[in-house]
Write an enzyme that holds these catalytic residues in place. Sequence first.
Site, PDB file in Angstrom:
ATOM      1  N   VAL A  50       0.856  -1.187   0.000  1.00 40.94           N
ATOM      2  CA  VAL A  50       0.000   0.000   0.000  1.00 40.94           C
ATOM      3  C   VAL A  50       0.888   1.231   0.000  1.00 40.94           C
ATOM      4  CG1 VAL A  50      -1.703   1.343   1.279  1.00 40.94           C
ATOM      5  CG2 VAL A  50      -1.944  -1.136   1.139  1.00 40.94           C
TER       6      VAL A  50
ATOM      7  N   ALA B 288       4.492   4.143   3.072  1.00 39.65           N
ATOM      8  CA  ALA B 288       4.031   2.918   2.400  1.00 39.65           C
ATOM      9  C   ALA B 288       4.202   1.748   3.358  1.00 39.65           C
ATOM     10  CB  ALA B 288       4.857   2.676   1.134  1.00 39.65           C
ATOM     11  N   LYS B 289       3.677   0.629   3.025  1.00 44.07           N
ATOM     12  CA  LYS B 289       3.901  -0.590   3.806  1.00 44.07           C
ATOM     13  C   LYS B 289       3.539  -1.776   2.930  1.00 44.07           C
ATOM     14  CE  LYS B 289       5.075  -1.715   8.089  1.00 44.07           C
ATOM     15  NZ  LYS B 289       5.983  -0.922   8.965  1.00 44.07           N
ATOM     16  N   GLY B 290       4.151  -2.915   3.216  1.00 49.81           N
ATOM     17  CA  GLY B 290       3.813  -4.102   2.452  1.00 49.81           C
ATOM     18  C   GLY B 290       3.909  -5.340   3.312  1.00 49.81           C
TER      19      GLY B 290
END
Length: 414
Positions: free
Chosen positions: A60, A105-107
Site C-alpha cells: 500500500v 508505504a507498507k507491504g
Amino acid sequence: MGSGMKAFHATQVYFNRAADLMGMDERIRTALLTAKREVRVQIPVEMDNGTVETLLGYRVQHDNSRGPMKGGLRYHPAVDMDEVRSLAALMTWKTAVVDIPYGGAKGGIAVNPRSLSVKELERVTRKFVDQIHDVIGPHADIPAPDMGTNYQVMAWLRNQWEKYHGFNPACVTGKPVEHYGAEGREEATGRGVGLLAFKLFRRFGKSPRDNRVAIQGFGNVGTHAAKFLHEAEFKVVAISDISGAYFRESGLDIPGALRYAMHHEGRLEGYSDADRLPAEKLLELDVELLIPAAIGNVVTNENVSRVQANVILEAANGPIHPKADAILEKRGVTILPDILANAGGVTVSYFEWVQNLQHYKWGINRVRQELDHVLGSAFEQVWQESHDAKISLRTAAYKLAIERVHRATLLGGF
Ligand code: NAD
C-alpha cells in the site's frame, strides 16, 4: 495478533484529534487518509517438496506529496490489506514528523516465515518482487525490513529488482552492510529512543543519574535503548522479555545483561543477576521513565491505574491504548509518542538511501551525528508546538505531521 491493527485504530483516533483541533474540512481529511495505491498480488511458490502454495502479497502506497514512499515489508500470517493500509498511513505521519523527504508505504505477505525453508523464503521474496517491481524503486517506493523480514530478505529483494531495472541499491534499505547497507542501521531505533529520553529529561532540568528506567522488551529496540541509557548514566532498574521481568533497585548491570542475552539466543531466561518479577509487573514499577519496546497495546484500561511512571516513551508502535492514553493525559503523564519516539530507524534508512544515491559511504560517527540532528530538531519542534498550543506531545506531533503533508499536497496541486 494485530499490534498493527491496534496501532491503526489508535492512529485514526489521534489523527482525528489533531484534525479536529485544526478545524480540518472533512474532504481534506478524506484526501489525506485515502491511500494513493493499493496492490494485492498472488504469489504462487513451489515448495521444497514439489507442491505449489498460493500466497497473497500486499503493498500500500499511502502518500507521496513529500517524497518517495517508504515503509517496511512484513511477513506474518495475520497480514492483510487492512493492516498494511493502516501501517502505510502511520509511515506518512512518521516521516513527516521528523521531516525527512518521504511519504508512507507498507507491504507484507500473509505467511509464517518460520514455516519456510531458507530457499522457500528466497523464492517467495523473488516472486513477490516479480509482481510489484514496476511500482517500487528508489524514486517511487522504497521497502525496508519489518516483522519477519531482515537484511537477507532485503538483499534478495534488491537483487531481484535489479534484474529488471539495473544496478541501484537505493531501491531498498536495511540491506547488509556488505551490500550497500548503512553503518548504524541496526542500533538506530533504540539509539533514537535513548537520545530522545536524554533530550526530554534535559528539558525537564533533570539529570539522568537521578532517574530510574524500566524497559519492556529486550530485542533490537530494547537492547540498544538500554545500552544508550546506561551509558548516559540513567539508572536502568528493570528489563524484560517474554521470559519475564528482571529488576534491581540499585540499577542493573546492562553490559552484563547484554552479554547474557547474546550468549543465550537473544533471551534473558535464566539471567540471575537481578530479582525476577512476572513480565507484566514491569509496567507498574515505581520508576521515572517507562519504555514499552516490545508489542502494541500493553497499557490498557485494565492496568493504567497501576502505571506509576510520570514519563512514558513509546518505543513500540501503539503500546498505549487510546483510552488509557486519555487517562494518562488527564493525570499529567508525559508521553513521547511512537511516531516520534521510534523514528530513528526510518531516519537511518533515509541516510542509507542518501548514501546509495550519492555512491558515498558515511562512517558510524556521521550517521550518529546526523541522527541526533534530525531527531533533536523534530523533538524541539514538537515540544514547542505542545507548549504553544497547550496540547499533548502526541497531538502536537500529529498536528505538525498533518500540516506538513497537507501543505505539500496543496503546493503540488491535484
Ligand atoms: P524484536 O522482535 O527484536 O524484540 C521484541 C522483544 O519484545 C523481545 O525481547 C521479546 O521477547 C519481547 N516481548 C514480546 N512480547 C513481550 C511481552 N508480552 N512482554 C515482554 N516482552 C515481550 O522487535 P524490535 O525490532 O525490537 O521491535 C520492538 C517494537 O518496536 C515493535 O513494536 C516494533 O514494531 C517497534 N519498532 C521497531 C523498529 C526497528 O527498527 N526494529 C522501528 C520502529 C518500531
